[in-house]
Scaffold this motif. Structure first.
Motif, PDB file in Angstrom:
ATOM      1  N   GLU A 334       0.829  -1.210   0.000  1.00 41.97           N
ATOM      2  CA  GLU A 334       0.000   0.000   0.000  1.00 41.97           C
ATOM      3  C   GLU A 334       0.868   1.267   0.000  1.00 41.97           C
ATOM      4  N   ASN A 335       1.907   1.262   0.776  1.00 40.33           N
ATOM      5  CA  ASN A 335       2.798   2.424   0.793  1.00 40.33           C
ATOM      6  C   ASN A 335       3.509   2.608  -0.543  1.00 40.33           C
ATOM      7  N   SER A 338       0.966   4.357  -2.927  1.00 36.39           N
ATOM      8  CA  SER A 338       0.768   5.773  -2.594  1.00 36.39           C
ATOM      9  C   SER A 338       2.012   6.603  -2.914  1.00 36.39           C
ATOM     10  N   GLN A 341       2.099   7.158  -6.705  1.00 42.16           N
ATOM     11  CA  GLN A 341       1.133   8.179  -7.126  1.00 42.16           C
ATOM     12  C   GLN A 341       1.636   9.586  -6.794  1.00 42.16           C
ATOM     13  N   LYS A 342       2.179   9.759  -5.628  1.00 44.39           N
ATOM     14  CA  LYS A 342       2.705  11.067  -5.263  1.00 44.39           C
ATOM     15  C   LYS A 342       3.880  11.454  -6.153  1.00 44.39           C
TER      16      LYS A 342
END
Length: 530
Positions: A334-335, A338, A341-342
């Motif tokens: 999950e990290n 994210s 995406q950032k």
């Protein structure tokens, strides 16, 4: 012939004065000079008579051949009796004159004579050496009818019997201590293991953790080895031996209820109101988990009083381990999504800013393409330089004449001046600053840097898109897999207790403790005795 005394300490016994037939009388000396043995001498020395008898007595003593030790002994005895002789021979003479034998040793048997015999009987004259003394048989000790060999054999037999008695006593004490400290505990332990202990059935299983194949990079080198999942395996082992796993097993499978049954032996039985700490001690005793780092395999053994229950416990723990493996990498996946995406958003914003800067530079400059304009100006400069070179050659040719045409020379020089001014004007156009913007060269450099920045941002945007795509694929797939290589099955024969091995181990443990205590006590006793 004289008798040499032995090298022992002795005391001179005072006796009565010698008879008139002694050596002193033979030398012509009167007996009135003799002094009682019990009385102390009053004079320091005895006066020598004028008839020469003393010299004859001393000459006779010298002829006896006395040793130096005997003479020194005589001088010491004379000093002890208060006499002061000038020579050793004179000391012998003075002692004999007083009725004292300087060479006679005190016999220990004389001390055993009753006082009545010594007081009632009259004092007897002592014979002077080397004459023989008459033996008196009434004062001799009683004789033993046995021979010395028989007495020695009897004494040896008594000593052997005493040693055997002590040896038997020590052996009895040793066997008593061994029975009390070693044999009785071993017998009790064997009775418990063979008769009282509840049989326990063990269920064994093996599983390992695998990592998903990596698409590339340095991480793919270790993806197929145990080093890639070493930390995950250790984390799973720690979880299965923790209180969290025990409480979950108790909630799902009834661990406390199973080990609290009444038909279990008291040592293995868990009290119904036992605390979590007591239950955790029992859990660590019957759930054994080991990890082999060389092979990457986790081995688990679960023991219970029922073989099927032991298998159920094993399957439940394997399920807990699989869930924990999935949870170990879920947050990481999950990290990763994210972060990807950032990173993509930052790359898009940076590319947009670089593109806007390039457009702004192009708008601010009067030329749409400064590099093309600079190229054109450089081409003009090259043309002017070519013409200028031709004019210089033409001028040189005219000046080589002896009488050159002045008008033609001035015309060529004027052309050279005009071409040089045109060249300077073109250079000034490239480097001169305008009112709205900088020079053409500076504008070209800024636009070139803006284009390079824009190209870099395009590459970063492409990498961010690829990373986001890879993170999305990894998040959708499982990164760690728990594979069971040996499934748990119910056991037909009990695995515990191992009665013979445990009994033998108990015997060795108590024997070692007894030996250690015995050695310590012996050392302390020896230290105290010394």
């Amino acid at each position: 012939m004289t008798m040499k005394p032995k090298a022992k300490r002795f005391r001179i016994r005072r006796s009565t004065p010698v008879s008139p037939g002694g050596p002193a009388a033979a030398a012509g000396h009167p007996t009135s000079h003799s002094v009682d043995a019990g009385s102390a001498p009053k004079t320091e020395r005895i006066q020598r008579p004028a008839d020469g008898g003393v010299e004859q007595a001393l000459a006779a003593i010298r002829e006896e051949g006395l040793t130096g030790r005997q003479l020194r002994m005589a001088r010491r005895v004379a000093y002890r009796h208060g006499l002061k002789p000038n020579t050793d021979h004179e000391a012998v003479y003075m002692l004999r004159l007083k009725g004292i034998d300087p060479f006679e040793r005190e016999n220990a048997l004389d001390l055993m004579v009753p006082k009545s015999e010594t007081t009632d009987s009259a004092p007897k004259a002592k014979a002077q050496l080397p004459q023989k003394v008459a033996t008196q048989t009434k004062n001799l000790p009683a004789t033993d009818p046995r021979s010395p060999a028989e007495r020695r054999s009897q004494e040896i037999r008594v000593i052997q019997e005493e040693m055997a008695r002590r040896r038997n006593m020590r052996l009895r004490l040793l066997f008593t201590r061994l029975a009390a400290f070693v044999m009785i505990p071993t017998i009790l332990a064997g009775w418990y293991f063979f008769s009282v202990a509840t049989p326990m059935y063990a269920s064994k299983s093996e599983f390992l953790i695998l990592k998903a194949e990596s698409s590339g990079g340095m991480g793919g080198l270790l993806s197929g080895t145990q080093f890639a999942t070493n930390q995950d395996a250790i984390a799973v082992q720690s979880y299965l031996t923790s209180k969290d796993a025990m409480l979950r097993l108790d909630e799902d499978e009834g661990f406390r209820e199973h080990f609290s049954q009444n038909w279990l032996d008291p040592v293995r039985r868990l009290e119904p109101d036992a605390s979590i700490e007591d239950m955790f001690k029992l859990y660590k005793k019957y759930v054994q988990i080991g990890y082999d780092p060389t092979e990457g395999v986790i081995r688990m053994e679960v023991a219970a009083a029922n073989p099927q229950i032991a298998t159920d416990f094993s399957n439940a723990l394997i399920g807990y381990a699989e869930e924990r493996v999935d949870n170990l990498s879920a947050r990481k996946r999950e990290n990763a999504v994210s972060d990807a995406q950032k990173g993509l958003q930052d790359a898009e914003m940076a590319r947009r800013e670089a593109q806007e800067r390039l457009v702004r530079l192009q708008q601010e400059s009067s030329v749409l393409d400064p590099r093309a304009r600079i190229g054109a100006l450089q081409a003009r400069i090259e043309t002017v330089e070519t013409q200028l070179q031709d004019k210089n050659l033409q001028l040189q040719a005219l000046l080589d004449n002896a009488r050159p045409n002045q008008s033609r020379v001035e015309g060529v020089q004027a052309d050279i001046r005009r071409l040089q001014a045109l060249k300077d004007e073109i250079n000034l156009e490239m480097t001169a600053h305008t009112e709205d913007a900088g020079s053409l060269a500076e504008t070209a450099v800024q636009i070139q840097m803006a284009e390079a920045d824009l190209a870099t941002r395009d590459m970063m945007l492409a990498a961010a898109l690829e990373r986001l795509d890879q993170a999305s694929r990894d998040a959708d797939s499982q990164a760690r897999y728990l594979t069971t290589s040996v499934y748990p099955l119910p056991s037909q024969d009990p695995s515990y207790p191992r009665a013979f091995e445990n009994t033998l181990l108990t015997f060795l443990v108590f024997s070692g403790i007894y030996l250690l205590i015995s050695l310590t006590a012996s050392i302390l006793r020896e230290q105290v005795a010394n």
